[in-house]
Design an enzyme around this catalytic site. Structure first.
Site, PDB file in Angstrom:
ATOM      1  N   ASP A 247       0.850  -1.186   0.000  1.00 42.73           N
ATOM      2  CA  ASP A 247       0.000   0.000   0.000  1.00 42.73           C
ATOM      3  C   ASP A 247       0.887   1.238   0.000  1.00 42.73           C
ATOM      4  O   ASP A 247       1.903   1.286   0.710  1.00 42.73           O
ATOM      5  CB  ASP A 247      -0.903  -0.004   1.240  1.00 42.73           C
TER       6      ASP A 247
ATOM      7  N   GLU B  82      -4.422   2.496  -4.569  1.00 39.05           N
ATOM      8  CA  GLU B  82      -2.973   2.543  -4.335  1.00 39.05           C
ATOM      9  C   GLU B  82      -2.437   1.211  -3.820  1.00 39.05           C
ATOM     10  O   GLU B  82      -1.365   1.154  -3.221  1.00 39.05           O
ATOM     11  CB  GLU B  82      -2.644   3.667  -3.340  1.00 39.05           C
TER      12      GLU B  82
END
Length: 306
Positions: free
Chosen positions: A175, A219
């Site tokens: 992430d 993301e």
């Protein structure tokens, strides 16, 4: 199947040598030619060599063309190979049967050479376009790496392979740290560019053919490392983390030295049962959660006991 000369591969199936020679001479300038003189040979060569297209006679001893195409269409590996029947059977019922069984075309003997070449060329073009669309459907349009759909295919295949071989599979969920704040500060256009850069940096750290990275969405990324133990996998992910940090993408709202960084949670396991895939993902997600709660810009790893 594309060979070194980049020509398509055509499998010709006919029990008559004269017919095989005529078709071979007709197509060899434009294609790599494979020959089979029986239905069993055809199935074996199609399974092993994966030709781009098959020209198949109907009337053959032992196993006719209709039985051959049934076998091919029932196999996962060969069901998508286009099959053109070339036969002396002029009855419309036979043509209907061939098409219903999955043939893409039906050419009657005696055939016209130019017609055979034109039809083979047409179906190879259609195949190429279909394969291109299938590949595009598996690529994330923003980052040009694999997308979630491709990841799910690869994860399932690698899990099964590791189960069969008794080998390890390492997996990491990644992430981008404080990415919402990055978008809020610079805007989504800059956010998109940052994700492209992150994807490229991750890809460059994966050196083996089976190492795999995909964008799951937003993301979030995922990396699969088949036949990789926890020590090697954690090292690779730390290289990924350092590669992203080394991009020195300015991120004033980040608490990690004012640059864009990533966090990762990883798991190494030895797959035993199909249902264990989801459990491994949960463990990796939990490790990512811990990494983010402990300051981010870090890799946390867990090796699951058998």
């Amino acid at each position: 199947m594309q060979l070194v000369n980049d020509k398509p591969t055509v499998l010709l199936v006919d029990d008559e040598k004269a017919n095989l020679k005529i078709l071979s001479d007709l197509l060899r300038d434009d294609a790599n030619i494979l020959l089979a003189k029986s239905g069993q040979q055809a199935i074996a060569k199609a399974t092993e060599m994966m030709p781009d297209i098959i020209l198949l006679d109907v009337i053959m001893p032992d196993m006719d063309g209709f039985e051959v195409i049934r076998h091919l269409k029932n196999q996962d590996t060969t069901h998508a190979i286009p099959v053109i029947f070339i036969t002396g059977l002029a009855d419309a019922n036979f043509e209907e049967k061939g098409l219903e069984l999955g043939a893409c075309d039906y050419i009657q003997k005696p055939f016209h050479s130019a017609i055979v070449k034109a039809r083979v060329k047409l179906h190879l073009q259609l195949l190429k376009q279909r394969q291109m669309l299938e590949r595009l459907a598996l690529i994330d349009p923003l980052t040009s790496i694999a997308n979630r759909r491709k990841y799910e295919e690869v994860y399932d295949a690698e899990w099964r392979q590791c189960m069969r071989q008794g080998t390890t599979l390492s997996l990491a969920i990644i992430d981008v740290d404080y990415f919402k704040q990055y978008n809020d500060n610079f805007g989504h256009a800059f956010g998109d560019r940052a994700l492209e850069s992150v994807a490229t940096a991750l890809s460059h750290q994966l050196r083996r053919p089976k190492d795999f990275v995909a964008r799951l969405g937003g993301e979030e990324f995922i990396i699969l490392l088949p036949e990789t133990d926890s020590v090697a996998a954690e090292l690779i992910l730390n290289n990924c983390r350092q590669a992203v940090e080394s991009l020195q993408i300015s991120h004033p709202r980040s608490k990690n030295n004012g640059v864009l960084t990533i966090s990762a949670g990883g798991v190494t396991s030895k797959p035993k049962a199909q249902e264990g895939k989801d459990e491994v993902l949960k463990f990796a997600d939990n490790m990512l959660y811990d990494a983010k709660n402990n300051g981010r810009n870090m890799v946390l790893w867990k090796e699951l006991s058998n």
